[in-house]
Design a protein around this motif. Structure first.
Motif, PDB file in Angstrom:
ATOM      1  N   ARG A  71      22.848  55.619  56.823  1.00 33.93           N
ATOM      2  CA  ARG A  71      22.201  56.016  58.055  1.00 33.93           C
ATOM      3  C   ARG A  71      22.631  55.092  59.311  1.00 33.93           C
ATOM      4  O   ARG A  71      22.957  56.202  60.386  1.00 33.93           O
ATOM      5  CB  ARG A  71      20.821  55.734  57.534  1.00 33.93           C
ATOM      6  N   VAL A  72      22.919  53.722  59.203  1.00 31.14           N
ATOM      7  CA  VAL A  72      23.335  53.396  60.280  1.00 31.14           C
ATOM      8  C   VAL A  72      24.481  53.333  60.801  1.00 31.14           C
ATOM      9  O   VAL A  72      24.979  53.973  61.868  1.00 31.14           O
ATOM     10  CB  VAL A  72      23.158  52.014  60.649  1.00 31.14           C
ATOM     11  N   ILE A  73      25.216  53.380  59.526  1.00 27.21           N
ATOM     12  CA  ILE A  73      26.853  53.778  59.780  1.00 27.21           C
ATOM     13  C   ILE A  73      27.102  55.645  60.451  1.00 27.21           C
ATOM     14  O   ILE A  73      27.978  55.535  60.865  1.00 27.21           O
ATOM     15  CB  ILE A  73      28.043  53.927  58.379  1.00 27.21           C
ATOM     16  N   GLU A  74      26.349  56.493  59.571  1.00 28.77           N
ATOM     17  CA  GLU A  74      26.478  57.608  60.167  1.00 28.77           C
ATOM     18  C   GLU A  74      25.758  58.053  61.371  1.00 28.77           C
ATOM     19  O   GLU A  74      27.035  58.536  62.182  1.00 28.77           O
ATOM     20  CB  GLU A  74      26.073  59.057  59.391  1.00 28.77           C
ATOM     21  N   SER A  75      25.432  56.915  61.909  1.00 31.11           N
ATOM     22  CA  SER A  75      24.850  56.870  63.455  1.00 31.11           C
ATOM     23  C   SER A  75      25.571  56.832  64.231  1.00 31.11           C
ATOM     24  O   SER A  75      26.162  57.107  65.579  1.00 31.11           O
ATOM     25  CB  SER A  75      23.576  55.748  63.780  1.00 31.11           C
ATOM     26  N   GLY A  76      26.982  56.175  64.518  1.00 32.40           N
ATOM     27  CA  GLY A  76      28.137  55.383  65.026  1.00 32.40           C
ATOM     28  C   GLY A  76      27.735  54.801  66.194  1.00 32.40           C
ATOM     29  O   GLY A  76      28.777  54.341  67.018  1.00 32.40           O
ATOM     30  N   ILE A  77      26.804  54.418  66.184  1.00 26.10           N
ATOM     31  CA  ILE A  77      26.087  52.934  67.267  1.00 26.10           C
ATOM     32  C   ILE A  77      26.503  51.708  66.951  1.00 26.10           C
ATOM     33  O   ILE A  77      26.625  50.688  68.192  1.00 26.10           O
ATOM     34  CB  ILE A  77      24.381  52.976  67.054  1.00 26.10           C
ATOM     35  N   LEU A  78      27.372  51.482  65.498  1.00 22.89           N
ATOM     36  CA  LEU A  78      27.884  49.370  65.477  1.00 22.89           C
ATOM     37  C   LEU A  78      29.116  49.422  65.618  1.00 22.89           C
ATOM     38  O   LEU A  78      29.739  50.516  66.145  1.00 22.89           O
ATOM     39  CB  LEU A  78      27.906  49.979  63.902  1.00 22.89           C
TER      40      LEU A  78
END
Length: 133
Positions: A71-78
């Motif tokens: 989920r965090v990888i797909e969010s693009g916020i990193l």
């Protein structure tokens, strides 16, 4: 949120009292491993809305199961650096070995707690060998 935290803590560390430096060290090691297991390898679903069935009853609609890591990888916020760091942890981690290490620490904690109470250790296999997935 506290209910969920307590569930994870009690599921993996049980209901024993831990009060020695050795137990603290083992618990910290256990929590690091459990954090990786839940965030990298345990898929969850998230409620995304409601639908009404043909009888007029409202029911929840959930998205496809994904891990918090996905989920965090797909969010693009990193940042690129943080993304690469998380991906390296994921690639370097063997889920089976991770589970073996968790069970080993749990067994050691049970034996330490049992030694203080004078009881024979009761291994809770359902709790000490959590299901994968």
């Amino acid at each position: 949120m506290e209910q969920k935290n307590a569930d994870i803590v009690r599921r993996f560390a049980f209901h024993y009292r831990y009060d020695t430096a050795m137990e603290l060290r083992l618990l910290n090691e256990l929590y690091d491993l459990v954090r990786i297991r839940f965030n990298m390898f345990t898929a969850t679903t998230k409620a995304i809305g409601w639908r009404v069935n043909r009888n007029g009853k409202a029911t929840r609609v959930y998205d496809a199961p994904r891990t918090p890591f996905q989920r965090v990888i797909e969010s693009g916020i990193l940042s690129d650096q943080k993304r690469a760091e998380l991906e390296a942890i994921f690639e370097a981690t063997n889920p089976a070995e991770l589970t073996r290490r968790i069970v080993d620490i749990q067994t050691r904690l049970i034996h330490l707690a049992a030694a203080k109470t004078g009881e024979s250790p009761r291994v809770q296999w359902r709790a000490s060998s959590p299901s994968i997935g």
